[in-house]
Design a protein around this motif. Structure first.
Motif, PDB file in Angstrom:
ATOM      1  N   ASN A  21       0.830  -1.195   0.000  1.00 33.77           N
ATOM      2  CA  ASN A  21       0.000   0.000   0.000  1.00 33.77           C
ATOM      3  C   ASN A  21       0.869   1.252   0.000  1.00 33.77           C
ATOM      4  O   ASN A  21       0.577   2.219  -0.712  1.00 33.77           O
ATOM      5  CB  ASN A  21      -0.945   0.006   1.202  1.00 33.77           C
ATOM      6  N   ILE A  22       1.959   1.233   0.747  1.00 33.92           N
ATOM      7  CA  ILE A  22       2.892   2.365   0.747  1.00 33.92           C
ATOM      8  C   ILE A  22       3.532   2.519  -0.628  1.00 33.92           C
ATOM      9  O   ILE A  22       3.629   3.630  -1.161  1.00 33.92           O
ATOM     10  CB  ILE A  22       3.957   2.194   1.856  1.00 33.92           C
ATOM     11  N   VAL A  23       3.960   1.419  -1.216  1.00 37.27           N
ATOM     12  CA  VAL A  23       4.546   1.465  -2.560  1.00 37.27           C
ATOM     13  C   VAL A  23       3.525   2.023  -3.557  1.00 37.27           C
ATOM     14  O   VAL A  23       3.844   2.895  -4.377  1.00 37.27           O
ATOM     15  CB  VAL A  23       5.028   0.072  -3.001  1.00 37.27           C
ATOM     16  N   PHE A  24       2.281   1.547  -3.502  1.00 35.32           N
ATOM     17  CA  PHE A  24       1.231   2.027  -4.397  1.00 35.32           C
ATOM     18  C   PHE A  24       1.057   3.546  -4.263  1.00 35.32           C
ATOM     19  O   PHE A  24       0.990   4.260  -5.268  1.00 35.32           O
ATOM     20  CB  PHE A  24      -0.092   1.315  -4.092  1.00 35.32           C
ATOM     21  N   ASN A  25       0.983   4.033  -3.034  1.00 37.96           N
ATOM     22  CA  ASN A  25       0.788   5.469  -2.813  1.00 37.96           C
ATOM     23  C   ASN A  25       1.994   6.287  -3.278  1.00 37.96           C
ATOM     24  O   ASN A  25       1.824   7.368  -3.852  1.00 37.96           O
ATOM     25  CB  ASN A  25       0.477   5.750  -1.346  1.00 37.96           C
ATOM     26  N   LEU A  26       3.190   5.798  -3.059  1.00 39.55           N
ATOM     27  CA  LEU A  26       4.387   6.511  -3.533  1.00 39.55           C
ATOM     28  C   LEU A  26       4.407   6.587  -5.058  1.00 39.55           C
ATOM     29  O   LEU A  26       4.638   7.662  -5.632  1.00 39.55           O
ATOM     30  CB  LEU A  26       5.654   5.828  -3.032  1.00 39.55           C
ATOM     31  N   VAL A  27       4.173   5.469  -5.697  1.00 40.04           N
ATOM     32  CA  VAL A  27       4.217   5.441  -7.163  1.00 40.04           C
ATOM     33  C   VAL A  27       3.101   6.289  -7.760  1.00 40.04           C
ATOM     34  O   VAL A  27       3.332   7.103  -8.650  1.00 40.04           O
ATOM     35  CB  VAL A  27       4.154   3.989  -7.695  1.00 40.04           C
ATOM     36  N   SER A  28       1.872   6.109  -7.279  1.00 41.75           N
ATOM     37  CA  SER A  28       0.735   6.781  -7.905  1.00 41.75           C
ATOM     38  C   SER A  28       0.560   8.235  -7.477  1.00 41.75           C
ATOM     39  O   SER A  28       0.261   9.088  -8.312  1.00 41.75           O
ATOM     40  CB  SER A  28      -0.548   6.004  -7.650  1.00 41.75           C
ATOM     41  N   GLN A  29       0.754   8.549  -6.207  1.00 38.67           N
ATOM     42  CA  GLN A  29       0.477   9.894  -5.730  1.00 38.67           C
ATOM     43  C   GLN A  29       1.710  10.796  -5.729  1.00 38.67           C
ATOM     44  O   GLN A  29       1.636  11.950  -6.135  1.00 38.67           O
ATOM     45  CB  GLN A  29      -0.137   9.843  -4.335  1.00 38.67           C
ATOM     46  N   VAL A  30       2.832  10.288  -5.284  1.00 39.41           N
ATOM     47  CA  VAL A  30       4.036  11.128  -5.190  1.00 39.41           C
ATOM     48  C   VAL A  30       4.737  11.222  -6.545  1.00 39.41           C
ATOM     49  O   VAL A  30       5.112  12.304  -6.984  1.00 39.41           O
ATOM     50  CB  VAL A  30       5.001  10.595  -4.111  1.00 39.41           C
ATOM     51  N   LEU A  31       4.890  10.082  -7.217  1.00 43.22           N
ATOM     52  CA  LEU A  31       5.639  10.065  -8.479  1.00 43.22           C
ATOM     53  C   LEU A  31       4.751  10.167  -9.718  1.00 43.22           C
ATOM     54  O   LEU A  31       5.250  10.308 -10.827  1.00 43.22           O
ATOM     55  CB  LEU A  31       6.485   8.789  -8.554  1.00 43.22           C
ATOM     56  N   GLY A  32       3.435  10.078  -9.548  1.00 44.72           N
ATOM     57  CA  GLY A  32       2.511  10.224 -10.666  1.00 44.72           C
ATOM     58  C   GLY A  32       2.538   9.076 -11.660  1.00 44.72           C
ATOM     59  O   GLY A  32       2.199   9.243 -12.819  1.00 44.72           O
ATOM     60  N   GLY A  33       2.912   7.900 -11.198  1.00 44.64           N
ATOM     61  CA  GLY A  33       2.992   6.737 -12.085  1.00 44.64           C
ATOM     62  C   GLY A  33       1.869   5.763 -11.860  1.00 44.64           C
ATOM     63  O   GLY A  33       0.855   6.073 -11.234  1.00 44.64           O
TER      64      GLY A  33
END
Length: 90
Positions: free
Chosen positions: A51-63
């Protein structure tokens, strides 16, 4: 064994991380990015890692990030990141 593959395209990068572990059952695959989801709570796992990885990729990095079974027998996670990105405030 863990295999990491990086592909460069015109507008984005694609990173694939796959292994030859036990994988994730088809009934559980749609839950892997949910917060607090784990099959190993009895071992002290809390279910926040993906879940942390998902949020970093999608919300922080826009991927984007996705899961599918690996041809190696385990898990296969693929994420894409745009080559152009505004500054990120963390």
């Amino acid at each position: 064994m863990v295999k990491v593959t990086l592909n460069e395209f015109e507008d984005y990068y694609s990173v694939t991380v796959e292994d030859n572990g036990v994988g994730i059952s088809s009934e559980e695959q749609h839950k892997v990015f949910n917060p607090f989801y784990t099959l190993a709570r009895h071992k002290g796992h809390v279910g926040l890692g993906l879940n942390i990885v998902f949020n970093l990729v999608s919300q922080v990095l826009g991927g984007t990030i996705s899961y599918q079974p690996s041809s190696l027998g385990g898990a296969n996670f693929r994420f894409t990141l745009s080559k152009t990105r505004e500054e990120v405030d963390v």
